[in-house]
Design a protein around this motif. Sequence first.
Motif, PDB file in Angstrom:
ATOM      1  N   ALA B 228      26.914  21.434  55.647  1.00 53.54           N
ATOM      2  CA  ALA B 228      27.462  20.154  56.111  1.00 53.54           C
ATOM      3  C   ALA B 228      27.178  19.064  55.089  1.00 53.54           C
ATOM      4  O   ALA B 228      28.038  18.214  54.805  1.00 53.54           O
ATOM      5  CB  ALA B 228      26.852  19.802  57.460  1.00 53.54           C
ATOM      6  N   THR B 229      25.960  19.077  54.524  1.00 50.51           N
ATOM      7  CA  THR B 229      25.582  18.066  53.531  1.00 50.51           C
ATOM      8  C   THR B 229      26.550  18.110  52.352  1.00 50.51           C
ATOM      9  O   THR B 229      27.051  17.081  51.896  1.00 50.51           O
ATOM     10  CB  THR B 229      24.133  18.328  53.040  1.00 50.51           C
ATOM     11  N   ARG B 230      26.821  19.334  51.894  1.00 55.02           N
ATOM     12  CA  ARG B 230      27.750  19.491  50.759  1.00 55.02           C
ATOM     13  C   ARG B 230      29.141  18.963  51.102  1.00 55.02           C
ATOM     14  O   ARG B 230      29.772  18.263  50.318  1.00 55.02           O
ATOM     15  CB  ARG B 230      27.826  20.974  50.366  1.00 55.02           C
ATOM     16  N   GLU B 231      29.611  19.315  52.315  1.00 61.81           N
ATOM     17  CA  GLU B 231      30.967  18.916  52.717  1.00 61.81           C
ATOM     18  C   GLU B 231      31.047  17.389  52.879  1.00 61.81           C
ATOM     19  O   GLU B 231      32.046  16.775  52.475  1.00 61.81           O
ATOM     20  CB  GLU B 231      31.343  19.617  54.033  1.00 61.81           C
ATOM     21  N   ILE B 232      30.015  16.793  53.447  1.00 57.61           N
ATOM     22  CA  ILE B 232      30.030  15.336  53.642  1.00 57.61           C
ATOM     23  C   ILE B 232      29.998  14.635  52.276  1.00 57.61           C
ATOM     24  O   ILE B 232      30.704  13.654  52.040  1.00 57.61           O
ATOM     25  CB  ILE B 232      28.845  14.899  54.538  1.00 57.61           C
ATOM     26  N   GLU B 233      29.191  15.200  51.383  1.00 52.16           N
ATOM     27  CA  GLU B 233      29.107  14.651  50.028  1.00 52.16           C
ATOM     28  C   GLU B 233      30.500  14.639  49.379  1.00 52.16           C
ATOM     29  O   GLU B 233      30.904  13.666  48.745  1.00 52.16           O
ATOM     30  CB  GLU B 233      28.172  15.526  49.190  1.00 52.16           C
ATOM     31  N   ALA B 234      31.238  15.752  49.601  1.00 47.12           N
ATOM     32  CA  ALA B 234      32.569  15.865  49.002  1.00 47.12           C
ATOM     33  C   ALA B 234      33.509  14.799  49.584  1.00 47.12           C
ATOM     34  O   ALA B 234      34.294  14.192  48.852  1.00 47.12           O
ATOM     35  CB  ALA B 234      33.124  17.271  49.247  1.00 47.12           C
TER      36      ALA B 234
END
Lengths: 231, 783
Positions: B228-234
């Motif tokens: 989720a962290t990666r996706e939100i960062e994107a």
Amino acid sequence: MYSVRGLTRSYRIGPDEIHALRGVDLDLEAGELIALLGPSGSGKSTLLNLLGGLDRPDAGQIVFRGGDLARLDDRALALYRRRHVGFVFQSYNLLPSLTARENVELACDAAERPMAAADALDVVGLRSRMDQFPGQLSGGEQQRVAVARAIAKRPDILLCDEPTGAVDSRTGVQVLEVIERCNRELGALTVIVTHNTAIAAIAQRVLLLAGGNIAEAPPSSPRRNAREISW
Amino acid sequence: MRLLDRKLLRELRHVAGQAAAIVIVLACAVATTVMSFGVLRSLDETRSQYYQRYRFADVFAAVYRVPESAAESIRRLPGVAAVETRLVADVAVRLEDVAEPISGRLISLPERGEPEANAIALRQGRSIGASDAEEVVVAENFASARGLGPGSRITVHINGRKRELAVVGVALSPEYIYTLGAGMIAPDDRRFGIFWTGRQVLEAALGARDQFNDLAVRLKQTASASDATREIEAVLAPYGAADVHGRKRQPSHAFVSAMLHQIAGVGRIVPAIFLLVAAFLAHTMLGRLVEVQRRQIGLMKALGIGDGAIGWHYLKLVLMLGAVGIAMGIAAGAILGIGLVRIYAGFFHFPFLRYQPDVASILAAGMVSILAVSAGALRGVRRAISLMPAVALASPTPAAYGQTWLDRVGRGRSSGVARMILRYLARWPLRAALTVAALSLAVALQISMLFSFDALDYIIDHYARAQVADFTLVFSSALPRAAAGEIGRWPGVVSVEGFRALPVHLRSRGRDRVVNLTGLAPTGRLQRLLDANLAPVSVPLHGLALPSKLAALLEVKEGDTVAVEPVGSRAGFELPVARIVEQYIGLGAYVSLDLLDSLPEGPRISGAYLLTDPSRRADFLRGLTNQAMLAGINERSAVLASFRGTMTRTLSIIVSFFVAFAGVAAFFIAFSSARITLAEREREFATLASLGFTVAEMRAILAGELAILVALALPLGCILGRALAWVIVQRLDTELYRVPLVISLQTVGIAALIVVGAALVSIRAVARRLQCLDLPAVLNATL
């Protein structure tokens, strides 16, 4: 040297009170060799312990050189034992972690004019074994070391509680010879507690204890040397 | 066997002191376990329930300014359950009649309904109304410290403008169980507070209509936080680099977790030491009992009682003591746990907190305790089993002593008493070694607990040497460098150094950390970088200075290159690692201020370090009240005092418990050793008494023997203590703080004094028996 008057000592064992001594009067002189004779429980060891300052009476006096032992505190009693008393016990009571010589030296530490430990061991015939530990000595040898320890400080009084009780007759005679010799050569008042009438024959005086009372046995047969007796 | 049991119980009085020692030391082991894990479970479960009830977020993001529409994309991500967008601003706070500087954090709340994440637990009054009224809810810790409540008014400086807010309620938040503001190293409830106000109020104040700068995201149960962290960062990437992270880096959560980790560590290490000591005590007690009762054992065997039954008979005794110790430990641990939870409840800010015993750890402590004492008893039990009746019934031969190497060393110089002591120890080397080992464990435990105060002093010293400025100002927005000159003219200011701090991503070889990058004046003297030896290190002109922990996390060393990407910016740059420095609290990176001039905003400073004239402090503080540009003010003395106060309070609780327990253990180890010596050598002491030794002289023998054991245990204990402290340091090494392995002579001295004191008390207790020796009985007893 000792003047004992009205000495009383009793013990409580469970609900019962045992009267070990019932008002004993007694005078002891320097250089005497005295046998305290009596059956088990007659109070002879109690008297010896009181004379040696290992115990305190319930009543009465033990006057030694003008002072009453009954009035001394623990520390003063310890000093009395250190300076004036030599003990020989039935169970030897050597310190197992010290050699024969060290056991003797330990007793000399606080004495005013002690013998050399080697000389004391020489008196009991154990000079050659003085570096042995108690565990490496026979029972008779251990008892002789105990005698050497007791005499090395040149005590005023030598108290021997059944000194032959744990050894065989032959060894017992050797131990008594040593005690007799020390009494003669050092001039110490020597008291031997025993229930063995044969041993009493080597004493100058024989005191009989029974039921907490003391009586002097009349002189009978002539005094004998230790080597002349057996049991 | 019931008769045998009765016999054993009656004979227990011969070893009553040692039996009590086993029971108490075992009770200490169980109590520390029950207490630690009870507190751990209570805090952990309370926190979980709190998080759940008030919808604590799983992922957090700090961004510069992002349009509200971006939140929709995040809501549509597969693992996301709920998204709360917020505006957060650090502000300077003024209270009526309060001169000292106060900082605060304003957090937006939706005007209508509850927040989707990070709800507040209202304690007094009401939440903010559904209008743009300038209302505020104050965090309970700050409200209590400053006597605020519904009806109070506060003034804040937001974005360079003064605003007066009406307090309508008091609340707690799962986000701030442990409250830290920018630049703070410990909570200070009087100088930093959290405030919640309406979203519209903050949008207006910050000029951020339909924008957010903070994101709290709750995930579905099955979702992975890292995905989720990666996706939100994107999703946030087009608006500049964001600082997106899970709970692990949320300051309050991280601190509480570190504390729980610490309690769990201590709860495992300390009881293990007590169990070793209990095993030692069981070993010595049963060994002695079997020796004392060897004739009885022989007799029982002669009467036809089997070896197994006799072994079980003795093992049962130890198990019985174990059971009593466990029961006492559980009770004591629960009482202490309840007390400790109460203390933690005052320290952390939970809306509810109650003690919950941890049944699994109680069961484990009981089982391990039984195993420990059984292991300790093993040798004695085996001896009882293996004794041949004929041998057991025979009179024991005198202990076989011999010359020791110490005799050869000290020939002619040592006294008879000294020789007795040394030979006795040499005769039973295993026993002496075990006593030394057990005593050294007690010393080690003291050192491993007490050293934390040394480490604290060192950290504070390190911080105080680095932070020379007595005030640090944080601006609500970056200002031109010339602002420093203007501040220099404020009343009471002696010197000023501007700095520029900004959150950045540091990336190297796939490793990524978000930290504060601070640009310092290269010739500055008010904020210094230090190495591990407290020596100042100059600010590198052409590269980064990284604390060793950060360098280790990024897996870089001096000379390596690190990518630097400011949060909220799309432009990054690369810098070499020029210096490795030491920093014990937090993680930050440092560069020369000039290097940051090339950032898009140009040469700016975001705050200033000040040195002020102490005699004009009041003038200086008065002058600050009119400075709307300030978002935060930290006073060095207050920061240090709050850090020392917080750490000392938390450390003192744990440390004093364990130091007391370790002192008790030391007493019983020494007592057990001296008691055995006396019991085994009663006849020797009586003989010495017959030779004219006084009680004091005999006590000196007991003391001398113990003194040797203690003297051997002290250096060994120091080595073990250092090793134990190292293990604890490793457990405490987190991104929040690191603990230096510093052990002062004072700590060693206190540990030694406690153990020596315990030994002296034990000698006093044992030596009383010397006075009661029945000399005639002992001397005339047959062997």
